[in-house]
Design a protein around this motif. Structure first.
Motif, PDB file in Angstrom:
ATOM      1  N   GLY A  69       0.823  -1.012   0.137  1.00 59.00           N
ATOM      2  CA  GLY A  69       0.116   0.067   0.126  1.00 59.00           C
ATOM      3  C   GLY A  69       1.031   0.892  -0.049  1.00 59.00           C
ATOM      4  N   ASP A  70       2.109   1.435   0.945  1.00 56.57           N
ATOM      5  CA  ASP A  70       2.596   2.685   0.807  1.00 56.57           C
ATOM      6  C   ASP A  70       3.247   3.032  -0.410  1.00 56.57           C
ATOM      7  OD1 ASP A  70       2.456   2.894   3.739  1.00 56.57           O
ATOM      8  OD2 ASP A  70       4.019   2.011   4.067  1.00 56.57           O
ATOM      9  N   HIS A 100       1.361   3.839  -2.901  1.00 56.49           N
ATOM     10  CA  HIS A 100       0.685   5.439  -2.822  1.00 56.49           C
ATOM     11  C   HIS A 100       1.675   6.536  -2.980  1.00 56.49           C
ATOM     12  CE1 HIS A 100      -0.675   8.069   0.936  1.00 56.49           C
ATOM     13  NE2 HIS A 100      -0.698   8.924  -0.359  1.00 56.49           N
ATOM     14  N   TYR A 152      -3.583   1.750  -3.783  1.00 61.10           N
ATOM     15  CA  TYR A 152      -3.467   1.668  -2.129  1.00 61.10           C
ATOM     16  C   TYR A 152      -3.608   1.431  -0.878  1.00 61.10           C
ATOM     17  CZ  TYR A 152      -2.893   5.715   1.199  1.00 61.10           C
ATOM     18  OH  TYR A 152      -3.160   6.375   2.304  1.00 61.10           O
TER      19      TYR A 152
END
Length: 250
Positions: A41-42, A45, A194
């Motif tokens: 997810g990071d 993003h 994300y």
């Protein structure tokens, strides 16, 4: 009587802590253990931000990109990462926070002030009034759901609710222009992915750590719902190899 009142107060405090997903002891905000879903997810993003910077630098145009969404995200990051001034968790944590803040400031600078990019900014179309519809309600909800009535805690909680609706100016703009450039759709798609991986992160932590955070979950669910319509047409365009064209809104 006093013992009974103390027991009731302790039970209420425990229930409130459970609702907000934080421990009663120590007062430190839990950062959560790293796992593959959170890391993915990071990275997604970060990828979405890098894609947008690349698009602006490559095309010298910000047509179809909402600067007002970037302004909302800057508020989210500043409110949430204010602990950079006094708290250190890890190199990874610090670097990611600084990158998110600085890259968002840079994006706003490109769209507002850097020629020739700023000359293509669609100020009339990018006019979603977040000051009227988002800031006030998010502030009120943040105050009502904060764990502690301290300045930082209130801002941190407001940032959770504000992020859940920060995509709205971008989605409104895209539905106005309908035909979305590939790089712009990839940027918004990465933002949606994300959030999807963070949902998987919460599910994983629930089963592996008994992690519960109703405020974060509700905010994340709202954000996912807002992305759902766009993500459907985005996935459809990728599947058929066609340009993303959004339907006419009624």
């Amino acid at each position: 009587v006093w013992l009974r009142a103390a027991a009731v107060a302790e039970a209420a405090a425990a229930s409130l802590a459970l609702l907000r997903g934080r421990p009663l002891v120590g007062g430190a905000r839990p950062t959560g253990s790293m796992n593959i879903f959170r890391l993915s997810g990071d990275m997604l993003h970060l990828t979405s931000i890098m894609l947008l910077i690349w698009k602006l630098q490559k095309t010298k145009s910000c047509v179809g990109v909402s600067c007002r969404m970037q302004e909302l995200y800057l508020m989210v990051f500043v409110f949430r990462y204010m602990d950079l001034l006094w708290s250190y968790i890890s190199v990874y944590n610090t670097v990611m926070k600084v990158v998110f803040i600085s890259s968002t400031v840079y994006l706003i600078h490109l769209m507002r002030f850097k020629t020739p990019i700023s000359q293509t900014y669609e100020r009339i179309k990018d006019s979603f009034p977040y000051e009227m519809y988002l800031l006030g309600p998010c502030a009120v909800i943040g105050i009502l759901t904060t764990e502690e009535y301290s300045f930082f805690e209130i801002l941190w909680t407001i940032s959770i609710w504000l992020e859940s609706v920060a995509i709205l100016p971008q989605l409104v703009l895209l539905h106005q222009i309908r035909e979305v450039e590939n790089l712009t759709s990839d940027f918004v798609g990465a933002m949606g992915a994300y959030r999807a991986f963070y949902v998987l992160n919460w599910i994983y932590r629930y089963f592996s750590e008994d992690y519960i955070n109703w405020v974060g979950w509700i905010g994340g669910l709202l954000q996912t719902i807002l992305y759902a319509d766009f993500f459907f047409y985005f996935a459809k365009s990728k599947w058929y190899g066609s340009k993303l064209i959004l339907p006419v809104t009624t």
